[in-house]
Design an enzyme around this catalytic site. Structure first.
Site, mmCIF file in Angstrom:
data_model
loop_
_atom_site.group_PDB
_atom_site.id
_atom_site.type_symbol
_atom_site.label_atom_id
_atom_site.label_comp_id
_atom_site.label_asym_id
_atom_site.label_seq_id
_atom_site.Cartn_x
_atom_site.Cartn_y
_atom_site.Cartn_z
ATOM 1 N N TYR A 24 0.822 -1.214 0.000
ATOM 2 C CA TYR A 24 0.000 0.000 0.000
ATOM 3 C C TYR A 24 0.852 1.258 0.000
ATOM 4 O O TYR A 24 0.334 2.356 -0.094
ATOM 5 C CB TYR A 24 -0.913 0.011 1.230
ATOM 6 C CG TYR A 24 -0.130 -0.133 2.513
ATOM 7 C CD1 TYR A 24 0.383 0.987 3.166
ATOM 8 C CD2 TYR A 24 0.149 -1.390 3.043
ATOM 9 C CE1 TYR A 24 1.137 0.848 4.323
ATOM 10 C CE2 TYR A 24 0.885 -1.532 4.187
ATOM 11 C CZ TYR A 24 1.388 -0.405 4.819
ATOM 12 O OH TYR A 24 2.148 -0.546 5.960
ATOM 13 N N GLY A 25 2.149 1.108 0.115
ATOM 14 C CA GLY A 25 3.059 2.253 0.182
ATOM 15 C C GLY A 25 4.094 2.180 -0.921
ATOM 16 O O GLY A 25 3.755 1.965 -2.085
ATOM 17 N N LEU A 27 6.196 -0.058 -1.769
ATOM 18 C CA LEU A 27 6.366 -1.330 -2.478
ATOM 19 C C LEU A 27 5.345 -1.552 -3.591
ATOM 20 O O LEU A 27 5.434 -2.542 -4.308
ATOM 21 C CB LEU A 27 6.328 -2.501 -1.493
ATOM 22 C CG LEU A 27 7.459 -2.542 -0.467
ATOM 23 C CD1 LEU A 27 7.302 -3.759 0.436
ATOM 24 C CD2 LEU A 27 8.821 -2.532 -1.132
ATOM 25 N N GLN A 28 4.428 -0.635 -3.783
ATOM 26 C CA GLN A 28 3.504 -0.752 -4.915
ATOM 27 C C GLN A 28 4.068 -0.081 -6.167
ATOM 28 O O GLN A 28 3.462 -0.146 -7.233
ATOM 29 C CB GLN A 28 2.133 -0.184 -4.561
ATOM 30 C CG GLN A 28 2.108 1.316 -4.331
ATOM 31 C CD GLN A 28 0.749 1.819 -3.930
ATOM 32 O OE1 GLN A 28 -0.238 1.567 -4.624
ATOM 33 N NE2 GLN A 28 0.672 2.522 -2.812
ATOM 34 N N GLU A 92 11.778 -3.404 5.548
ATOM 35 C CA GLU A 92 10.737 -2.803 6.379
ATOM 36 C C GLU A 92 11.237 -2.513 7.794
ATOM 37 O O GLU A 92 12.006 -3.283 8.356
ATOM 38 C CB GLU A 92 9.509 -3.712 6.442
ATOM 39 C CG GLU A 92 8.835 -3.929 5.108
ATOM 40 C CD GLU A 92 8.214 -2.680 4.511
ATOM 41 O OE1 GLU A 92 8.121 -1.640 5.196
ATOM 42 O OE2 GLU A 92 7.815 -2.737 3.350
#
Length: 168
Positions: A24-25, A27-28, A92
């Protein structure tokens, strides 16, 4: 035959390439995935109801938090190898917890990184990040990939806050 986990800690529930990740951040973004993994895995647009991508203090990337009225747009990554899961997990922050969630229009739950520390009340803006921070973030991700866990420039922080200043 039952599969074994691919790792320990947060990765202890991941067993193989059938496990998918809701991003959603950062990494999309294919630009970030390419520098971290050397390829762009399959990305399928997806929505997650009941959660929101929150602005994090002094960071340009978001954290996923429960919000009954929330809707988070992102993408489901599939076909990740054990080595790729390990790279993404190392990338992460420690404040993330890897949990299973049910994204809209998908029968099987997927994994996602849920933020466990303080957040801002504002929602993270994907388009604003792309316009203002993506190029620098991808460059710094490239440096991180060359030496995971080490600062990209000695004496300077790896990430920048949402106002463009250095993070603490």
């Amino acid at each position: 035959m039952e599969s074994s986990p691919i790792g320990t800690g947060r990765l202890s529930g991941i067993v193989g390439p059938d496990d998918a990740l809701f991003a959603y951040g950062t990494l999309q973004f294919p630009d970030v995935l390419k520098v971290l993994l050397g390829r762009v895995p399959s990305l399928e647009p997806a929505d997650l109801t009941g959660w929101r991508a929150a602005v994090l203090p002094r960071r340009v990337y978001p954290g996923l938090v429960l919000d009954a009225a929330g809707l988070t747009r992102g993408a489901v990554l599939t076909g990740l190898s054990a080595a790729e899961w390990m790279i993404l997990d190392a990338f992460e922050d420690d404040e993330y917890d890897l949990r299973r969630v049910c994204v809209d229009d998908r029968a099987e739950p997927v994994w996602t990184y849920v933020w466990t520390a303080a957040t801002d009340s504002a929602d993270w803006q994907r388009d604003r990040f792309a316009a203002d921070h993506l190029a620098l973030f991808a460059t710094r991700s490239t440096r991180w990939r060359r030496a995971p866990g080490l600062p990209s420039d000695p004496g300077t922080p790896v990430w920048f806050d949402s106002a463009g200043g250095p993070a603490a």
